[in-house]
Structure formats: structure tokens, C-alpha cells
Design a protein around this motif. Structure first.
Motif, PDB file in Angstrom:
ATOM      1  N   PHE A 160       6.465  -1.808 -10.562  1.00 40.03           N
ATOM      2  CA  PHE A 160       5.294  -0.881 -10.492  1.00 40.03           C
ATOM      3  C   PHE A 160       4.810  -0.919  -8.910  1.00 40.03           C
ATOM      4  O   PHE A 160       4.392   0.091  -8.578  1.00 40.03           O
ATOM      5  CB  PHE A 160       3.976  -1.217 -11.421  1.00 40.03           C
ATOM      6  N   GLY A 161       4.660  -2.174  -8.466  1.00 34.38           N
ATOM      7  CA  GLY A 161       4.226  -2.089  -7.118  1.00 34.38           C
ATOM      8  C   GLY A 161       5.085  -1.456  -6.100  1.00 34.38           C
ATOM      9  O   GLY A 161       4.621  -0.779  -5.145  1.00 34.38           O
ATOM     10  N   LEU A 162       6.454  -1.843  -6.003  1.00 34.62           N
ATOM     11  CA  LEU A 162       7.238  -1.059  -5.154  1.00 34.62           C
ATOM     12  C   LEU A 162       7.456   0.408  -5.543  1.00 34.62           C
ATOM     13  O   LEU A 162       7.502   1.258  -4.380  1.00 34.62           O
ATOM     14  CB  LEU A 162       8.683  -1.666  -5.431  1.00 34.62           C
ATOM     15  N   SER A 163       7.110   0.891  -6.716  1.00 37.64           N
ATOM     16  CA  SER A 163       7.202   2.143  -7.017  1.00 37.64           C
ATOM     17  C   SER A 163       6.084   3.085  -6.533  1.00 37.64           C
ATOM     18  O   SER A 163       6.058   4.165  -5.682  1.00 37.64           O
ATOM     19  CB  SER A 163       7.092   2.519  -8.358  1.00 37.64           C
ATOM     20  N   LEU A 164       4.926   2.476  -6.444  1.00 33.78           N
ATOM     21  CA  LEU A 164       3.806   2.959  -5.689  1.00 33.78           C
ATOM     22  C   LEU A 164       3.754   3.114  -4.289  1.00 33.78           C
ATOM     23  O   LEU A 164       3.366   3.755  -3.654  1.00 33.78           O
ATOM     24  CB  LEU A 164       2.329   2.315  -6.445  1.00 33.78           C
ATOM     25  N   PHE A 165       4.504   1.810  -3.820  1.00 35.38           N
ATOM     26  CA  PHE A 165       4.484   1.715  -2.302  1.00 35.38           C
ATOM     27  C   PHE A 165       5.354   2.847  -1.692  1.00 35.38           C
ATOM     28  O   PHE A 165       5.113   3.231  -0.535  1.00 35.38           O
ATOM     29  CB  PHE A 165       4.943   0.161  -2.075  1.00 35.38           C
ATOM     30  N   TYR A 166       6.458   2.913  -2.562  1.00 36.15           N
ATOM     31  CA  TYR A 166       7.384   4.029  -2.025  1.00 36.15           C
ATOM     32  C   TYR A 166       6.784   5.430  -2.138  1.00 36.15           C
ATOM     33  O   TYR A 166       7.089   6.391  -0.926  1.00 36.15           O
ATOM     34  CB  TYR A 166       8.731   4.113  -2.974  1.00 36.15           C
ATOM     35  N   LEU A 167       6.188   5.680  -2.953  1.00 33.27           N
ATOM     36  CA  LEU A 167       5.463   7.378  -3.100  1.00 33.27           C
ATOM     37  C   LEU A 167       4.416   7.265  -2.045  1.00 33.27           C
ATOM     38  O   LEU A 167       4.360   8.458  -1.631  1.00 33.27           O
ATOM     39  CB  LEU A 167       4.701   7.058  -4.587  1.00 33.27           C
ATOM     40  N   ALA A 168       3.544   6.234  -1.883  1.00 30.84           N
ATOM     41  CA  ALA A 168       2.576   6.294  -0.846  1.00 30.84           C
ATOM     42  C   ALA A 168       2.029   5.109  -0.209  1.00 30.84           C
ATOM     43  O   ALA A 168       0.991   4.398  -0.610  1.00 30.84           O
ATOM     44  CB  ALA A 168       1.177   7.121  -1.603  1.00 30.84           C
ATOM     45  N   PRO A 169       2.917   4.620   0.757  1.00 32.41           N
ATOM     46  CA  PRO A 169       2.890   3.414   1.309  1.00 32.41           C
ATOM     47  C   PRO A 169       1.552   2.990   2.027  1.00 32.41           C
ATOM     48  O   PRO A 169       0.910   1.971   1.866  1.00 32.41           O
ATOM     49  CB  PRO A 169       4.075   3.167   2.333  1.00 32.41           C
ATOM     50  N   VAL A 170       1.070   3.931   2.823  1.00 27.39           N
ATOM     51  CA  VAL A 170      -0.217   3.901   3.431  1.00 27.39           C
ATOM     52  C   VAL A 170      -1.300   3.946   2.593  1.00 27.39           C
ATOM     53  O   VAL A 170      -2.261   2.801   2.622  1.00 27.39           O
ATOM     54  CB  VAL A 170      -0.373   4.889   4.613  1.00 27.39           C
ATOM     55  N   PHE A 209      -3.897   0.507   2.188  1.00 32.52           N
ATOM     56  CA  PHE A 209      -5.169   0.574   2.398  1.00 32.52           C
ATOM     57  C   PHE A 209      -6.024   0.230   1.049  1.00 32.52           C
ATOM     58  O   PHE A 209      -6.913  -0.843   1.142  1.00 32.52           O
ATOM     59  CB  PHE A 209      -5.576   2.035   2.772  1.00 32.52           C
ATOM     60  N   LEU A 210      -5.714   0.589  -0.073  1.00 37.59           N
ATOM     61  CA  LEU A 210      -6.280   0.307  -1.379  1.00 37.59           C
ATOM     62  C   LEU A 210      -6.171  -1.223  -1.717  1.00 37.59           C
ATOM     63  O   LEU A 210      -7.031  -1.818  -2.247  1.00 37.59           O
ATOM     64  CB  LEU A 210      -6.150   1.091  -2.348  1.00 37.59           C
TER      65      LEU A 210
END
Length: 304
Positions: free
Chosen positions: A258-268, A272-273
Motif C-alpha cells: 500500500f505504501g509503495l502504491s501511494l508513493f508511485y501515484l503521488a510521491p511528493v 509531505f503528509l
């Protein structure tokens, strides 16, 4: 120095190299302002990314040192110097470079950059850097006194004060978010918009400039607060131990997916969050504990 000690120390030098390269990249961006303002944003984005690359090296050197048995006093001192450079000095330099660009973008000249606002910005970034160095010096001295002395100041699995990589992560992720809002073309790769850029399509109709310049000023003025958190005794959870303690490897893999998926979609925004949540978590917990202790003290019966 044994040969096996070279590997973790080389990785630590990789962390320091990222910090030096990030500063040099930011300076190159300032030099390109007159000919290509767009290149400045590209250079600053690379500089922010280099700080996060330095964090990867910082995490690897300790892991490799424990794996190979190559831990040494020399390596510990080298690690602190590298952290002071990459997580103490570099984020402050990047923030100062963006402040200079913001003054120039508002129609000012180089002479105006030496005014009162610039001096306040300098004091803010200087406070952040110096307090980060003080934290690292205190950390070394406490651990030189022995594990018991260090543990007496922080609970097991917790940091005493905000770790310098976390402070640098919040600063650089904030600057990076500022950059992509100021220059959305950064979210286009090989002519193809990134997933975040597709989501940001509707944002092109919003005039962000009146909001971004004050936001950058607020970030610069918050730098001393991050510095104070670094030298404070506010407890911060060791994220790596929290992620693995009490969890099966399979559960850890689920979190990772889940973390890598979110990072791929919107890394910045993800960075930040994530760093903002980490910084606020320790501060919120500290205030909560202080409130409970004050409430318990008020309810405690007074001796006659």
C-alpha cells in the motif's frame, strides 16, 4: 581500519556526497535564473530528491554495519558529520535559494535581497542548521556515556527529540510540493503527465501565486521551530521498530504494498503528509502526556 569496515563508511560517504551535490545543484539553478528560469525549478527538484537519496544511504549504513559487524567509533562520528551536512545544512541552503528566487520573481533585484526580509530568512535557516548540529553533538556525547545513559533519556524504541532526517524530510518535501505547484511541468515525464499531474489538471485554473509566496515565508519562519524540536526532549517513535514490532512479515508486506502504491501515484504529497504526520505525532503525544500529568497533579491531594 579493517577492510570490512570500509563498506558502511563508504555508504555513509554516499550520504554526505548527496548533501554536497544537492547544494551544488541548487547553486547551479540560481546561476541559470537569468537565462532559463524553468531550469531553476528542475535543478531545485533534483536537489530535494538528492536529500531523500541521502536518507536511503543513512538507513543503509547502519544496517550494513550491524550486518557485517563493521560498527566503529570512527563510523559513528562520520555518520554524524554526514547527517549534519545532508540533513542540517542542505535543507536550509535549499530553503534560502528558493527565498532568493521568490524575491527575484516578485520583481526585486539582487540588492533588495539584502534587505530586512532576507536577514530574517537567513536567521531562520541558520537557526535550523545550528540546532541540528547541536542535536547531533548531544546524541554522540550521550551515547559515548554508555547505553544506560542514553536509555535513561529516551524510552526503548523512541528518539529523544525530532530526528534530523525527519526534520529534513519535512523541509524538503514542503519545498518540493511548492515547486510542483509553482511549476506543474515538473510532473511531466517524457511528455507524459504523471498520475499526480493528471489529478492536478483541475488545479491549473487556480491562481496559486498569491498563496505560494506567503506559504514559503511561513515555512522559512517555521525552520527554527523544527530546530527546537530537534534539541528538545519530545519523544518520537522509531518508525522502523514500530513498523516491525508485533507484526508478522506478511502484515509488513501488506503495509509495504500500500505504501509503495501511494508513493508511485503521488510521491511528493505522500512524502509531505508522511513527514508532517510524523513531526506532529511526537508533538501531539508530548502535549497529551504533559496535559495528563498536569491534570493528575491537580487532582493529587495536598499534604496538610
Amino acid at each position: 581500519m579493517r577492510t570490512i569496515h570500509l563498506l558502511p563508511n563508504l555508504i555513509t560517504l554516499g550520504n554526505a556526497f548527496c548533501g554536497v551535490l544537492a547544494i551544488a545543484t541548487a547553486i547551479d539553478g540560481l546561476a541559470a535564473l537569468g537565462s532559463s528560469p524553468e531550469l531553476f525549478y528542475v535543478k531545485m527538484e533534483r536537489a530535494c530528491a538528492l536529500v531523500f537519496l541521502g536518507m536511503i544511504f543513512d538507513a543503509l549504513d547502519g544496517f550494513v554495519a550491524r550486518l557485517t559487524g563493521g560498527s566503529s567509533h570512527f563510523g559513528a562520528q562520520l555518520d554524524s558529520f554526514a547527517d549534519a551536512l545532508t540533513f542540517g545544512l542542505t535543507p536550509a541552503i535549499l530553503a534560502k535559494c528558493l527565498a532568493v528566487r521568490d524575491l527575484l520573481g516578485a520583481g526585486a533585484d539582487w540588492s533588495a535581497a539584502s534587505g530586512g526580509a532576507s536577514r530574517i530568512h537567513f536567521l531562520a535557516v541558520a537557526a535550523y542548521s545550528l540546532l541540528a548540529m547541536l542535536r547531533l553533538v548531544r546524541f554522540n556525547l550521550e551515547h559515548d556515556e554508555g547505553p544506560r545513559a542514553a536509555e535513561s533519556r529516551a524510552e526503548p524504541g523512541w528518539f529523544s527529540g525530532l530526528p534530523s532526517p525527519a526534520a529534513a524530510g519535512l523541509v524538503c518535501s514542503s519545498l518540493w510540493l511548492y515547486l510542483i505547484l509553482r511549476y506543474p511541468a515538473l510532473e511531466v515525464s517524457a511528455g507524459t503527465p504523471t498520475p499526480l499531474r493528471r489529478v492536478m489538471g483541475w488545479m491549473d485554473r487556480v491562481a496559486w501565486d498569491p498563496w505560494l509566496t506567503p506559504a514559503l515565508s511561513v515555512l522559512l519562519l517555521l525552520l527554527p521551530l523544527l530546530g527546537l524540536l530537534m534539541v528538545s526532549r519530545v519523544p518520537y517513535r522509531h518508525f522502523g521498530q514500530w513498523l516491525t514490532r508485533g507484526r508478522t512479515p506478511f502484515t509488513g508486506l501488506i503495509y509495504g504494498v500500500f505504501g509503495l502504491s501511494l508513493f508511485y501515484l503521488a510521491p511528493v504529497p505522500f512524502l509531505f503528509l508522511g513527514f508532517l504526520g510524523f513531526v506532529l505525532s511526537g508533538l501531539t503525544l508530548h502535549l497529551w502526556r504533559a496535559g495528563l500529568e498536569a491534570l493528575a497533579a491537580r487532582r493529587r491531594p495536598r499534604s496538610p
